[in-house]
Design an enzyme around this catalytic site. Sequence first.
Site, PDB file in Angstrom:
ATOM      1  N   LYS A  49      -5.489   9.489  -0.687  1.00 18.87           N
ATOM      2  CA  LYS A  49      -4.388   8.637  -1.160  1.00 18.87           C
ATOM      3  C   LYS A  49      -4.854   7.391  -1.926  1.00 18.87           C
ATOM      4  O   LYS A  49      -4.179   6.949  -2.854  1.00 18.87           O
ATOM      5  CB  LYS A  49      -3.499   8.217   0.013  1.00 18.87           C
ATOM      6  CG  LYS A  49      -2.717   9.372   0.622  1.00 18.87           C
ATOM      7  CD  LYS A  49      -1.791   8.878   1.711  1.00 18.87           C
ATOM      8  CE  LYS A  49      -1.122  10.035   2.425  1.00 18.87           C
ATOM      9  NZ  LYS A  49      -0.173   9.595   3.440  1.00 18.87           N
ATOM     10  N   ASP A  85       5.749   7.439   1.448  1.00 20.60           N
ATOM     11  CA  ASP A  85       5.528   7.307   2.895  1.00 20.60           C
ATOM     12  C   ASP A  85       6.353   6.144   3.446  1.00 20.60           C
ATOM     13  O   ASP A  85       6.917   6.233   4.538  1.00 20.60           O
ATOM     14  CB  ASP A  85       4.052   7.061   3.199  1.00 20.60           C
ATOM     15  CG  ASP A  85       3.196   8.308   3.008  1.00 20.60           C
ATOM     16  OD1 ASP A  85       3.724   9.418   3.203  1.00 20.60           O
ATOM     17  OD2 ASP A  85       2.016   8.159   2.663  1.00 20.60           O
TER      18      ASP A  85
END
Length: 248
Positions: A49, A85
């Site tokens: 990420k 997220d």
Amino acid sequence: MQNAAIEAIGLAGEWSYEAIDVAPDAFERRLGEMPGEGFVGANITVPHKEAALALSDRASTDSREIGAANVLSFEPGGVAAANTDAPGFLAALPRSPTGTRALVLGAGGAARAVVWALERSGARVHIWNRTAERAAALAAEFGVASVAAEGGLPAAEFELLVNTTTVGMAGGGLEDLHLTPDSFGSTQVVVDLVYGGAETELIAASRAGGAATVDGLEVLVRQGFESLRIWTGKDPPLRVMREAARGA
Ligand code: ATR
């Protein structure tokens, strides 16, 4: 989950979602190949990420502040990075975290989006981590508090508890989080980001204590929903995604 949603919004045949396994040293090269292969985007997961954010041509303010991207879009002008997220986590909560005392367990990559989202929502955020220095560093970066667990965590003082550690993924339970079955009550919301396999000890114990619970699969579904919305511009059916993720 994603393919079920793609079918439900009428894009099956044209679109598909697949899992691609990439080693860290091959990530940049693989990413570079994807637009030419017809990919419109990608969800990025651990441990890529941060690299996804760094390699993008444009990044949303949110993903920059969080320091990680879990969504990439291959656009004509380059690679755009986003983070779902954080909004996915917020959307999974049964009530607004604004003004609540929140305790985030863990200070790794998964904690960053949660701490950022809660702080932005006006929660009073506290971070506990096994390695206290990491909790202190993350708390300082986001301007929130860190707590120690000497003699157990004072869970009753918090209306929202979020586990972002890997405890419960391949073993480990309440003890590792300095919690006990008495830590929970009916005024609390408990979120466990761990998903897959059986119910975690944290979810089972907090539900038994009367808390409202949100498991990791629900948070995963919510980020997936937000991701598909970015790529397609359509609202996927949440229920279809949830049922597919749960194998219902
Ligand atoms: P991720 O990116 O998934 O958050 P990570 O950066 O490796 O992964 O972080 C894992 C988190 O789980 C950390 O907060 C870690 O605590 P440390 O910083 O002390 O390593 C936590 N963790 C992992 N195993 C744990 C255990 N047995 N007990 C308590 N915390 C644990």
